[in-house]
Enzyme design. Sequence first.
Site, PDB file in Angstrom:
ATOM      1  N   GLU A  82      -1.818  12.692  11.457  1.00 50.76           N
ATOM      2  CA  GLU A  82      -1.727  11.524  10.581  1.00 50.76           C
ATOM      3  C   GLU A  82      -1.021  10.340  11.236  1.00 50.76           C
ATOM      4  OE1 GLU A  82       0.072  12.844   6.923  1.00 50.76           O
ATOM      5  OE2 GLU A  82      -1.685  14.029   6.335  1.00 50.76           O
ATOM      6  N   THR A 176       8.816  13.585   8.252  1.00 44.63           N
ATOM      7  CA  THR A 176       7.467  13.375   8.785  1.00 44.63           C
ATOM      8  C   THR A 176       7.103  11.902   8.916  1.00 44.63           C
ATOM      9  OG1 THR A 176       6.579  13.544   6.534  1.00 44.63           O
ATOM     10  CG2 THR A 176       6.601  15.562   7.844  1.00 44.63           C
ATOM     11  N   SER A 191      12.074  14.242   3.673  1.00 43.75           N
ATOM     12  CA  SER A 191      11.040  15.001   2.985  1.00 43.75           C
ATOM     13  C   SER A 191      11.663  16.266   2.400  1.00 43.75           C
ATOM     14  CB  SER A 191       9.916  15.379   3.960  1.00 43.75           C
ATOM     15  OG  SER A 191       9.337  14.232   4.543  1.00 43.75           O
ATOM     16  N   GLY A 192      10.952  16.868   1.434  1.00 47.25           N
ATOM     17  CA  GLY A 192      11.408  18.131   0.884  1.00 47.25           C
ATOM     18  C   GLY A 192      11.554  18.150  -0.620  1.00 47.25           C
ATOM     19  N   GLY A 193      10.886  17.242  -1.319  1.00 50.71           N
ATOM     20  CA  GLY A 193      11.027  17.140  -2.769  1.00 50.71           C
ATOM     21  C   GLY A 193      10.626  18.388  -3.525  1.00 50.71           C
ATOM     22  N   TRP A 258       9.709  10.435   1.444  1.00 54.68           N
ATOM     23  CA  TRP A 258       9.040  11.103   2.578  1.00 54.68           C
ATOM     24  C   TRP A 258       7.988  10.276   3.298  1.00 54.68           C
ATOM     25  CZ3 TRP A 258       3.806  11.672   1.985  1.00 54.68           C
ATOM     26  CH2 TRP A 258       3.296  11.781   0.691  1.00 54.68           C
ATOM     27  N   ASP A 318       3.693  15.394 -10.900  1.00 54.29           N
ATOM     28  CA  ASP A 318       3.922  15.218  -9.461  1.00 54.29           C
ATOM     29  C   ASP A 318       3.324  13.911  -8.969  1.00 54.29           C
ATOM     30  OD1 ASP A 318       4.909  15.879  -6.903  1.00 54.29           O
ATOM     31  OD2 ASP A 318       2.944  16.615  -6.302  1.00 54.29           O
ATOM     32  N   ASP A 320       4.329  11.390  -7.281  1.00 53.21           N
ATOM     33  CA  ASP A 320       5.271  10.774  -6.346  1.00 53.21           C
ATOM     34  C   ASP A 320       5.044   9.262  -6.300  1.00 53.21           C
ATOM     35  OD1 ASP A 320       5.699  13.429  -5.700  1.00 53.21           O
ATOM     36  OD2 ASP A 320       5.987  12.989  -3.585  1.00 53.21           O
ATOM     37  N   TRP A 488      -8.331  10.300   3.263  1.00 54.17           N
ATOM     38  CA  TRP A 488      -6.957  10.707   3.559  1.00 54.17           C
ATOM     39  C   TRP A 488      -6.380   9.945   4.753  1.00 54.17           C
ATOM     40  CZ3 TRP A 488      -4.782  13.139  -0.263  1.00 54.17           C
ATOM     41  CH2 TRP A 488      -3.531  13.714  -0.107  1.00 54.17           C
TER      42      TRP A 488
END
Length: 597
Positions: A82, A176, A191-193, A258, A318, A320, A488
């Site tokens: 990405e 990331t 990151s890590g929610g 993130w 979710d 975000d 994406w």
Amino acid sequence: MQLKLLNALMAIGLAAAGGAGAQVTDKMIQSEATANGNVLTWGVNTQGQRYSPLKQVNTGTVSRLAPAWAFSFGGEKQRGQEAQPVIHKGKMFVTASYSRIYALDATTGKKLWKYEHRLPEGIMPCCDVVNRGAALYDNLVIFATLDAQLVALDQNTGDVVWKEKIDDYAAGYSATAAPIIANGLILTGVSGGEFGIVGRVEARDARTGSMVWSRPTVEGHMGYTYDNDGNKKEAGVSGTVNKSWPGDLWKTGGAATWLGGTFDPKTGLAYFGTGNPAPWNSHLRKGDNLFSCSTVAIDVKTGQIKWHYQNTPSDSWDFDGVNEFVTFDMDGRRVGGKADRNGYFYVNDATTGQLLNAFPFVRKTTWANGIDLKTGRPNYVAENRPGDPVAGGDGKKGSSVFAAPGFLGGKNQMPMAYSPDTKMFYVPANEWGMDIWNEPVAYKKGAAYLGSGFTIRPLNEDYIGALRAIDPKSGKIAWEIKNGAPLWGGVLTTGGNLVFWGTPEGYLKAADAKTGKVLWEFQTGSGVVAPPVTWQQGGEQYVAVVSGWGGAVPLWGGEVAKKVNLLEQGGMVWVFKIPSAGGARTARAGEARVASN
């Protein structure tokens, strides 16, 4: 502090060795990058517009665009790619999956050096082993790693100049996003929610890695500033303890930053989107749960939140709010646009946060039927919130609802672009929904902290993704290009009246920015889930994109993942230019196919 001093001396020495002309400065990042044809930051400019004024490749010449070179990341470490490359002084710096970074000759693709970060066992990345890019400053190239570290390398040699720990990967933290530079500071998120971490934004001295300030994005947590010796001083709590969170849930509240941020020199503010509150089960955390699912505007000098706007209060899906806040001029004021995961596009005053406009950019939203422009709050559809598992039945599963968009969002990590020429945003959107229900859950360090179950499914037979040209003033979609698989990868727009974007089916495409007519496409051999860039070198304009299928869709996509499981993984950088007259015959052997429409 001897190590800090050594880092500082090494940074100064390496910068001097590199020569003053080779150093990347704040002025270059803010104003000279696109003018000189380099790409010095994630977002192409710090505002995140992903606009380049270059015109050599335009609607009249793009049909002749052909491969100049390609480079393979090699090995067995494929998965999602990405990354957005950055380019300076003839060198390309590009990150890859599993926390790798390469320095390449930007005109030939020759590998100059490679750095592969040693990852420990037990890392917990939520959504594949991706990395989205690096930052350039002075003579350094700086990137984040999956075990939540920041690494600064010498641009010429690849030697480590400094390395700093962001947080504990065993507690669920990872990193990331591509860092950004603002006035000599390197700004990063976490990151890590999905693991109950606490989101925050950090600022460090870009030359040394020394911490300058940190600002939590969950209400109730203390912010800090740091002196030259690394001593920290309290800088005020974010928000007010328990004002929008019940009990102790704010202590593991999520709101991860993130995707990283943007920075506008005109306002002096950095803008970071924040992720979902933890856990997903909203019945456990009554209230709005600030500052989750929000845009927070932070004064880069002080680390204080100057304003916030919450896109999805009391999130249960979710949704975000991490998507990029892109600043631009509209009607004589500085504003910002954001295509949120929840399916609505927002326009806010960039200085005050005042909501100016909000409208759906996807065809179907079931969780809300609009955004109230007076209050700034969604008009919720109460029956489309997942049910409370303890309200009845066996207490193990709440009532399931169908929600659109699905939790992967109307737009996810793939960045949009804004053209000051057409005054339109180019948004990679997805049309999908989900069945979602709540379940009981308790926090355990390092374990998934969801309290929900879900299944993603497509809404239409013929397409999921759609690239849309959107007018931020009217909210109207000027044109769209549908795509079978979900989009994406990010978008690039140029002064040549072009829009470039990639598809999971492997194509890099270019369309007329005003009409949406596809003018060119090239098959890269694997899915494109990264944003393209363009730069000028030796009088020639180049276009580049990283190709390599992966990311969240094949991991979390449910029925959609099954629909696209035929797509192949990969790991390549593709670079294109218009062949010179002398090389035209050779280039035709690998010439990209011109779209018939």
